[in-house]
Design an enzyme around this catalytic site. Structure first.
Site, PDB file in Angstrom:
ATOM      1  N   ASP A  30       0.824  -1.273   0.222  1.00 39.91           N
ATOM      2  CA  ASP A  30       0.051  -0.122   0.135  1.00 39.91           C
ATOM      3  C   ASP A  30       1.197   0.856  -0.185  1.00 39.91           C
ATOM      4  OD1 ASP A  30      -3.473   0.432   1.396  1.00 39.91           O
ATOM      5  OD2 ASP A  30      -2.015   2.432   0.956  1.00 39.91           O
ATOM      6  N   ILE A  31       0.802   2.236  -0.810  1.00 40.82           N
ATOM      7  CA  ILE A  31       1.223   3.840  -0.902  1.00 40.82           C
ATOM      8  C   ILE A  31       1.199   4.358  -0.062  1.00 40.82           C
ATOM      9  CG2 ILE A  31      -0.339   4.915  -1.573  1.00 40.82           C
ATOM     10  CD1 ILE A  31       1.592   5.710  -3.574  1.00 40.82           C
ATOM     11  N   ASN A  85     -12.708  -3.057   2.474  1.00 41.28           N
ATOM     12  CA  ASN A  85     -13.771  -2.376   3.129  1.00 41.28           C
ATOM     13  C   ASN A  85     -14.425  -2.693   1.496  1.00 41.28           C
ATOM     14  OD1 ASN A  85     -12.456  -0.679   5.686  1.00 41.28           O
ATOM     15  ND2 ASN A  85     -11.187   0.247   4.074  1.00 41.28           N
ATOM     16  N   GLN A  92     -14.316   2.761   1.296  1.00 39.07           N
ATOM     17  CA  GLN A  92     -13.684   2.074   0.578  1.00 39.07           C
ATOM     18  C   GLN A  92     -13.612   3.078  -0.834  1.00 39.07           C
ATOM     19  OE1 GLN A  92     -15.434  -0.804  -1.701  1.00 39.07           O
ATOM     20  NE2 GLN A  92     -13.867  -1.551  -3.606  1.00 39.07           N
ATOM     21  N   HIS A  98     -10.136  -5.436  -2.155  1.00 37.04           N
ATOM     22  CA  HIS A  98      -8.895  -5.993  -2.337  1.00 37.04           C
ATOM     23  C   HIS A  98      -9.098  -5.814  -0.999  1.00 37.04           C
ATOM     24  CE1 HIS A  98      -9.966  -1.067  -1.892  1.00 37.04           C
ATOM     25  NE2 HIS A  98      -9.142  -1.232  -0.890  1.00 37.04           N
ATOM     26  N   HIS A 100      -6.572  -5.590   3.174  1.00 31.11           N
ATOM     27  CA  HIS A 100      -5.518  -5.366   3.523  1.00 31.11           C
ATOM     28  C   HIS A 100      -4.838  -6.264   4.340  1.00 31.11           C
ATOM     29  CE1 HIS A 100      -6.674  -0.684   2.474  1.00 31.11           C
ATOM     30  NE2 HIS A 100      -7.746  -1.148   2.422  1.00 31.11           N
TER      31      HIS A 100
HETATM   32  P1  5GP Z   1      -9.810   1.568   0.767  1.00 31.03           P
HETATM   33  O1  5GP Z   1      -9.783   2.078   2.259  1.00 31.03           O
HETATM   34  O2  5GP Z   1     -10.444   1.556  -0.730  1.00 31.03           O
HETATM   35  O3  5GP Z   1      -9.800  -0.128   1.134  1.00 31.03           O
HETATM   36  O4  5GP Z   1      -8.012   1.654   0.661  1.00 31.03           O
HETATM   37  C1  5GP Z   1      -7.348   2.025  -0.609  1.00 31.03           C
HETATM   38  C2  5GP Z   1      -5.929   1.664  -0.421  1.00 31.03           C
HETATM   39  O5  5GP Z   1      -5.325   2.518  -1.470  1.00 31.03           O
HETATM   40  C3  5GP Z   1      -5.064   2.793   0.779  1.00 31.03           C
HETATM   41  O6  5GP Z   1      -4.644   2.608   1.156  1.00 31.03           O
HETATM   42  C4  5GP Z   1      -4.478   3.664  -0.447  1.00 31.03           C
HETATM   43  O7  5GP Z   1      -3.154   3.912   0.939  1.00 31.03           O
HETATM   44  C5  5GP Z   1      -4.056   2.650  -2.054  1.00 31.03           C
HETATM   45  N1  5GP Z   1      -3.595   3.140  -2.945  1.00 31.03           N
HETATM   46  C6  5GP Z   1      -4.314   3.884  -3.638  1.00 31.03           C
HETATM   47  N2  5GP Z   1      -3.641   4.648  -5.202  1.00 31.03           N
HETATM   48  C7  5GP Z   1      -2.436   3.346  -4.806  1.00 31.03           C
HETATM   49  C8  5GP Z   1      -1.651   3.516  -5.758  1.00 31.03           C
HETATM   50  O8  5GP Z   1      -1.380   3.986  -6.456  1.00 31.03           O
HETATM   51  N3  5GP Z   1      -0.233   2.593  -5.124  1.00 31.03           N
HETATM   52  C9  5GP Z   1      -1.253   1.878  -4.296  1.00 31.03           C
HETATM   53  N4  5GP Z   1       0.142   1.283  -3.562  1.00 31.03           N
HETATM   54  N5  5GP Z   1      -1.824   1.948  -2.969  1.00 31.03           N
HETATM   55  C10 5GP Z   1      -2.626   2.864  -3.767  1.00 31.03           C
END
Ligand code: 5GP
Ligand code: ZN
Length: 134
Positions: A30-31, A85, A92, A98, A100
């Site tokens: 995760d970035i 999420n 989300q 995805h 985590h």
């Molecule tokens: P969500 O909130 O949808 O469950 O999590 C999305 C996750 O994707 C976040 O933790 C965010 O940091 C990660 N993310 C968003 N854009 C990128 C990206 O371009 N590269 C990577 N490696 N992670 C990303």
């Protein structure tokens, strides 16, 4: 999907730090880099979230998540948090399913917290509303 960030990462159009790959599943860091090793496990096929994911794909993602978690534990991590999420209201942000994985150590200073909702309801009323048929 062409405008999906995670589809672009899977295709190599956007860079990432890959952790795991098989024919159906891809995993990368995760970035956010909030917890060292925070990993995202995604199906290669675009599906928006857990709810719309077919069972076969879901099982593959979850099995890979277990494998990756066991790998982290074998490397010396002392625990893992695993979460998904599902839909915007849950937080989300990226609409490609995805999971985590947060590798954890005692006293690593991280904490996954669920803040209580603003409206409290009795367990009885909630159970009445949510209970599934046997
Ligand atoms: P969500 O909130 O949808 O469950 O999590 C999305 C996750 O994707 C976040 O933790 C965010 O940091 C990660 N993310 C968003 N854009 C990128 C990206 O371009 N590269 C990577 N490696 N992670 C990303
Ligand atoms: Zn996608």
């Amino acid at each position: 999907m062409t405008d999906c960030i995670f589809c672009k990462i899977i295709k190599g159009e956007i860079g990432c730090f890959k952790i795991y790959e098989d024919s159906d599943v891809f995993a990368f860091l995760d970035i956010e880099n909030d917890v060292p090793g925070h990993t995202l496990v995604v199906p290669k096929k675009h599906v928006s979230d857990m709810d719309t994911c077919d069972e076969k794909t879901f099982n593959k993602v979850m099995l890979a998540s277990k494998k990756i978690s066991s790998h982290f534990l074998n490397l010396g991590y002392e625990g893992v948090n695993v979460a998904t999420n599902c839909k915007e209201a849950s937080g989300q942000a990226v609409p490609h399913f995805h999971v985590h994985i947060f590798p954890r150590m005692h006293n690593d200073g991280a904490k996954l917290e669920m803040r209580p909702a603003s409206k409290k309801q009795t367990l009885e009323s909630v159970a009445k509303k949510l209970r599934m048929q046997d």
